[in-house]
Design a protein around this motif. Structure first.
Motif, PDB file in Angstrom:
ATOM      1  N   TYR A 130      -5.669  32.364 -12.325  1.00 61.85           N
ATOM      2  CA  TYR A 130      -5.556  31.291 -13.315  1.00 61.85           C
ATOM      3  C   TYR A 130      -4.303  31.411 -14.174  1.00 61.85           C
ATOM      4  CZ  TYR A 130      -7.944  35.145 -15.592  1.00 61.85           C
ATOM      5  OH  TYR A 130      -8.296  36.387 -16.015  1.00 61.85           O
ATOM      6  N   THR A 131      -3.388  32.330 -13.832  1.00 63.63           N
ATOM      7  CA  THR A 131      -2.161  32.478 -14.609  1.00 63.63           C
ATOM      8  C   THR A 131      -1.111  31.487 -14.123  1.00 63.63           C
ATOM      9  OG1 THR A 131      -1.395  34.218 -13.118  1.00 63.63           O
ATOM     10  CG2 THR A 131      -2.567  34.918 -15.092  1.00 63.63           C
ATOM     11  N   ASN A 132      -0.438  30.830 -15.018  1.00 62.80           N
ATOM     12  CA  ASN A 132       0.664  29.910 -14.706  1.00 62.80           C
ATOM     13  C   ASN A 132       0.266  28.750 -13.798  1.00 62.80           C
ATOM     14  OD1 ASN A 132       2.483  31.473 -16.231  1.00 62.80           O
ATOM     15  ND2 ASN A 132       2.680  32.888 -14.512  1.00 62.80           N
ATOM     16  N   ASN A 133      -0.989  28.360 -13.831  1.00 64.44           N
ATOM     17  CA  ASN A 133      -1.473  27.210 -13.074  1.00 64.44           C
ATOM     18  C   ASN A 133      -1.138  27.282 -11.577  1.00 64.44           C
ATOM     19  OD1 ASN A 133      -2.959  24.888 -13.048  1.00 64.44           O
ATOM     20  ND2 ASN A 133      -1.229  23.535 -13.492  1.00 64.44           N
ATOM     21  N   PRO A 134      -1.463  28.379 -10.910  1.00 67.86           N
ATOM     22  CA  PRO A 134      -1.119  28.533  -9.495  1.00 67.86           C
ATOM     23  C   PRO A 134      -2.024  27.712  -8.576  1.00 67.86           C
ATOM     24  CG  PRO A 134      -2.452  30.356 -10.178  1.00 67.86           C
ATOM     25  CD  PRO A 134      -2.204  29.522 -11.415  1.00 67.86           C
ATOM     26  N   LEU A 135      -1.597  27.592  -7.343  1.00 69.01           N
ATOM     27  CA  LEU A 135      -2.368  26.852  -6.342  1.00 69.01           C
ATOM     28  C   LEU A 135      -3.131  27.782  -5.401  1.00 69.01           C
ATOM     29  CD1 LEU A 135       0.306  24.170  -5.393  1.00 69.01           C
ATOM     30  CD2 LEU A 135      -1.645  23.938  -6.966  1.00 69.01           C
ATOM     31  N   HIS A 136      -3.158  29.082  -5.700  1.00 69.38           N
ATOM     32  CA  HIS A 136      -3.792  30.037  -4.789  1.00 69.38           C
ATOM     33  C   HIS A 136      -4.937  30.785  -5.454  1.00 69.38           C
ATOM     34  CE1 HIS A 136      -0.966  32.608  -6.985  1.00 69.38           C
ATOM     35  NE2 HIS A 136      -1.830  33.587  -6.727  1.00 69.38           N
ATOM     36  N   TYR A 137      -5.740  31.435  -4.600  1.00 69.15           N
ATOM     37  CA  TYR A 137      -6.801  32.345  -5.029  1.00 69.15           C
ATOM     38  C   TYR A 137      -6.771  33.540  -4.091  1.00 69.15           C
ATOM     39  CZ  TYR A 137      -9.509  30.313  -1.164  1.00 69.15           C
ATOM     40  OH  TYR A 137      -9.937  29.892   0.061  1.00 69.15           O
ATOM     41  N   TYR A 138      -7.453  34.609  -4.490  1.00 73.43           N
ATOM     42  CA  TYR A 138      -7.440  35.851  -3.717  1.00 73.43           C
ATOM     43  C   TYR A 138      -8.766  36.066  -2.999  1.00 73.43           C
ATOM     44  CZ  TYR A 138      -3.402  36.830  -6.639  1.00 73.43           C
ATOM     45  OH  TYR A 138      -2.199  36.765  -7.287  1.00 73.43           O
ATOM     46  N   SER A 139      -8.675  36.517  -1.750  1.00 76.30           N
ATOM     47  CA  SER A 139      -9.859  36.819  -0.947  1.00 76.30           C
ATOM     48  C   SER A 139      -9.665  38.166  -0.245  1.00 76.30           C
ATOM     49  CB  SER A 139     -10.071  35.721   0.096  1.00 76.30           C
ATOM     50  OG  SER A 139     -11.080  36.100   1.006  1.00 76.30           O
ATOM     51  N   SER A 140     -10.684  39.000  -0.280  1.00 80.73           N
ATOM     52  CA  SER A 140     -10.591  40.303   0.385  1.00 80.73           C
ATOM     53  C   SER A 140     -10.466  40.157   1.898  1.00 80.73           C
ATOM     54  CB  SER A 140     -11.792  41.184   0.030  1.00 80.73           C
ATOM     55  OG  SER A 140     -12.998  40.558   0.410  1.00 80.73           O
ATOM     56  N   ASP A 141     -10.876  39.020   2.437  1.00 79.14           N
ATOM     57  CA  ASP A 141     -10.740  38.775   3.878  1.00 79.14           C
ATOM     58  C   ASP A 141      -9.283  38.608   4.302  1.00 79.14           C
ATOM     59  OD1 ASP A 141     -13.510  38.814   4.155  1.00 79.14           O
ATOM     60  OD2 ASP A 141     -13.682  36.653   3.873  1.00 79.14           O
ATOM     61  N   SER A 142      -8.384  38.422   3.345  1.00 83.71           N
ATOM     62  CA  SER A 142      -6.962  38.217   3.653  1.00 83.71           C
ATOM     63  C   SER A 142      -6.175  39.526   3.706  1.00 83.71           C
ATOM     64  CB  SER A 142      -6.334  37.299   2.598  1.00 83.71           C
ATOM     65  OG  SER A 142      -6.913  36.023   2.673  1.00 83.71           O
ATOM     66  N   VAL A 143      -6.848  40.668   3.534  1.00 84.70           N
ATOM     67  CA  VAL A 143      -6.173  41.965   3.502  1.00 84.70           C
ATOM     68  C   VAL A 143      -6.762  42.859   4.588  1.00 84.70           C
ATOM     69  CG1 VAL A 143      -5.610  43.959   2.069  1.00 84.70           C
ATOM     70  CG2 VAL A 143      -5.884  41.715   1.003  1.00 84.70           C
ATOM     71  N   ARG A 144      -5.876  43.388   5.449  1.00 85.50           N
ATOM     72  CA  ARG A 144      -6.324  44.289   6.525  1.00 85.50           C
ATOM     73  C   ARG A 144      -5.142  45.114   7.027  1.00 85.50           C
ATOM     74  NH1 ARG A 144      -6.454  39.270   7.822  1.00 85.50           N
ATOM     75  NH2 ARG A 144      -5.143  38.384   9.423  1.00 85.50           N
ATOM     76  N   THR A 145      -5.461  46.100   7.822  1.00 86.94           N
ATOM     77  CA  THR A 145      -4.411  46.923   8.424  1.00 86.94           C
ATOM     78  C   THR A 145      -4.415  46.729   9.936  1.00 86.94           C
ATOM     79  OG1 THR A 145      -5.923  48.808   8.582  1.00 86.94           O
ATOM     80  CG2 THR A 145      -4.478  48.715   6.640  1.00 86.94           C
ATOM     81  N   GLY A 146      -3.227  46.917  10.531  1.00 89.85           N
ATOM     82  CA  GLY A 146      -3.086  46.833  11.976  1.00 89.85           C
ATOM     83  C   GLY A 146      -1.717  47.318  12.393  1.00 89.85           C
ATOM     84  N   ASN A 147      -1.656  48.124  13.422  1.00 87.90           N
ATOM     85  CA  ASN A 147      -0.388  48.648  13.951  1.00 87.90           C
ATOM     86  C   ASN A 147       0.433  49.380  12.888  1.00 87.90           C
ATOM     87  OD1 ASN A 147      -0.846  47.600  16.579  1.00 87.90           O
ATOM     88  ND2 ASN A 147      -0.222  45.583  15.838  1.00 87.90           N
ATOM     89  N   GLY A 148      -0.251  50.113  12.006  1.00 84.88           N
ATOM     90  CA  GLY A 148       0.435  50.896  10.985  1.00 84.88           C
ATOM     91  C   GLY A 148       1.013  50.096   9.853  1.00 84.88           C
ATOM     92  N   VAL A 149       0.513  48.872   9.650  1.00 82.17           N
ATOM     93  CA  VAL A 149       1.057  47.984   8.627  1.00 82.17           C
ATOM     94  C   VAL A 149      -0.096  47.409   7.801  1.00 82.17           C
ATOM     95  CG1 VAL A 149       2.323  45.827   8.254  1.00 82.17           C
ATOM     96  CG2 VAL A 149       3.012  47.355  10.091  1.00 82.17           C
ATOM     97  N   LEU A 150       0.142  47.264   6.502  1.00 83.41           N
ATOM     98  CA  LEU A 150      -0.772  46.526   5.643  1.00 83.41           C
ATOM     99  C   LEU A 150      -0.425  45.047   5.776  1.00 83.41           C
ATOM    100  CD1 LEU A 150      -2.869  46.276   3.339  1.00 83.41           C
ATOM    101  CD2 LEU A 150      -0.952  46.527   1.750  1.00 83.41           C
ATOM    102  N   ASN A 151      -1.400  44.237   6.155  1.00 88.92           N
ATOM    103  CA  ASN A 151      -1.194  42.795   6.316  1.00 88.92           C
ATOM    104  C   ASN A 151      -1.919  42.042   5.212  1.00 88.92           C
ATOM    105  OD1 ASN A 151       0.153  42.613   9.009  1.00 88.92           O
ATOM    106  ND2 ASN A 151      -1.690  43.726   9.612  1.00 88.92           N
ATOM    107  N   ILE A 152      -1.183  41.255   4.456  1.00 97.06           N
ATOM    108  CA  ILE A 152      -1.771  40.341   3.479  1.00 97.06           C
ATOM    109  C   ILE A 152      -1.430  38.935   3.970  1.00 97.06           C
ATOM    110  CG2 ILE A 152      -1.751  39.531   1.095  1.00 97.06           C
ATOM    111  CD1 ILE A 152      -1.077  42.395   0.250  1.00 97.06           C
ATOM    112  N   THR A 153      -2.456  38.206   4.370  1.00 99.31           N
ATOM    113  CA  THR A 153      -2.273  36.906   4.998  1.00 99.31           C
ATOM    114  C   THR A 153      -2.463  35.787   3.974  1.00 99.31           C
ATOM    115  OG1 THR A 153      -3.132  37.792   7.067  1.00 99.31           O
ATOM    116  CG2 THR A 153      -3.102  35.393   6.847  1.00 99.31           C
ATOM    117  N   THR A 154      -1.576  34.822   4.002  1.00102.57           N
ATOM    118  CA  THR A 154      -1.685  33.619   3.179  1.00102.57           C
ATOM    119  C   THR A 154      -1.961  32.452   4.108  1.00102.57           C
ATOM    120  OG1 THR A 154      -0.166  34.515   1.534  1.00102.57           O
ATOM    121  CG2 THR A 154      -0.445  32.127   1.570  1.00102.57           C
TER     122      THR A 154
END
Length: 164
Positions: free
Chosen positions: A101-125
């Motif tokens: 809710y800071t600065n009137n953004p158009l996004h929200y956060y979901s734990s389903d958007s964060v995972r690891t694979g091939n030695g990398v942290l992936n944060i998906t939008t």
């Protein structure tokens, strides 16, 4: 990465070290935090990922005329595929489920958007519309707030603490 650690392959140079006092909840010995890496002056705190390269586990101070050698006290290389960062599943990180809710953004956060694979942290939008109930303090009423974009955020809040 919550401003704490840089995984192998994503390291960068620091213009200056900015030490903060850090206390491990396990041994309460004072430690130091630089801009991107927690460093300890001579105590092993047990938070170093075994996949962290040996050459990355010690460093000289980045402050001019400071000749102290520091030892890495926290790292996460994200080498394990399929890690869950849902609340309570990881000792270092929690992926958030929350409206931003800071600065009137158009996004929200979901734990389903964060995972690891091939030695990398992936944060998906992604585009994934959702309504949130929010409280309008000015009018003392609840309203719906529409967000179009789902993303992810990791935090280490309440995992370990530092002061400075």
């Amino acid at each position: 990465f919550d401003g704490i650690s840089q995984p192998h392959g994503f390291r960068h140079h620091h213009a200056e070290a900015r030490p903060f006092r850090f206390h491990s909840p396990f041994d309460m010995k004072p430690m130091f935090l630089s801009a991107a890496t927690l460093l300890l002056a001579s105590v092993n705190a047990g938070w170093v990922d075994p996949d962290s390269p040996l050459q990355a586990q010690t460093t000289l101070s980045l402050v001019e005329n400071d000749k102290r050698l520091y030892q890495l006290v926290f790292s996460d290389e994200f080498e394990q595929d399929g890690r869950s960062f849902h609340d309570g599943n990881d000792p270092r990180w929690t992926a958030m489920n929350k409206n931003d809710y800071t600065n009137n953004p158009l996004h929200y956060y979901s734990s389903d958007s964060v995972r690891t694979g091939n030695g990398v942290l992936n944060i998906t939008t992604s585009i994934n519309p959702k309504n949130f109930t929010v409280f309008n303090e000015k009018y003392s009423e609840y309203n719906l707030q529409y967000k179009e974009i789902k993303s992810g955020m990791l935090q280490s809040w309440n995992k370990f603490c530092y002061t400075g």
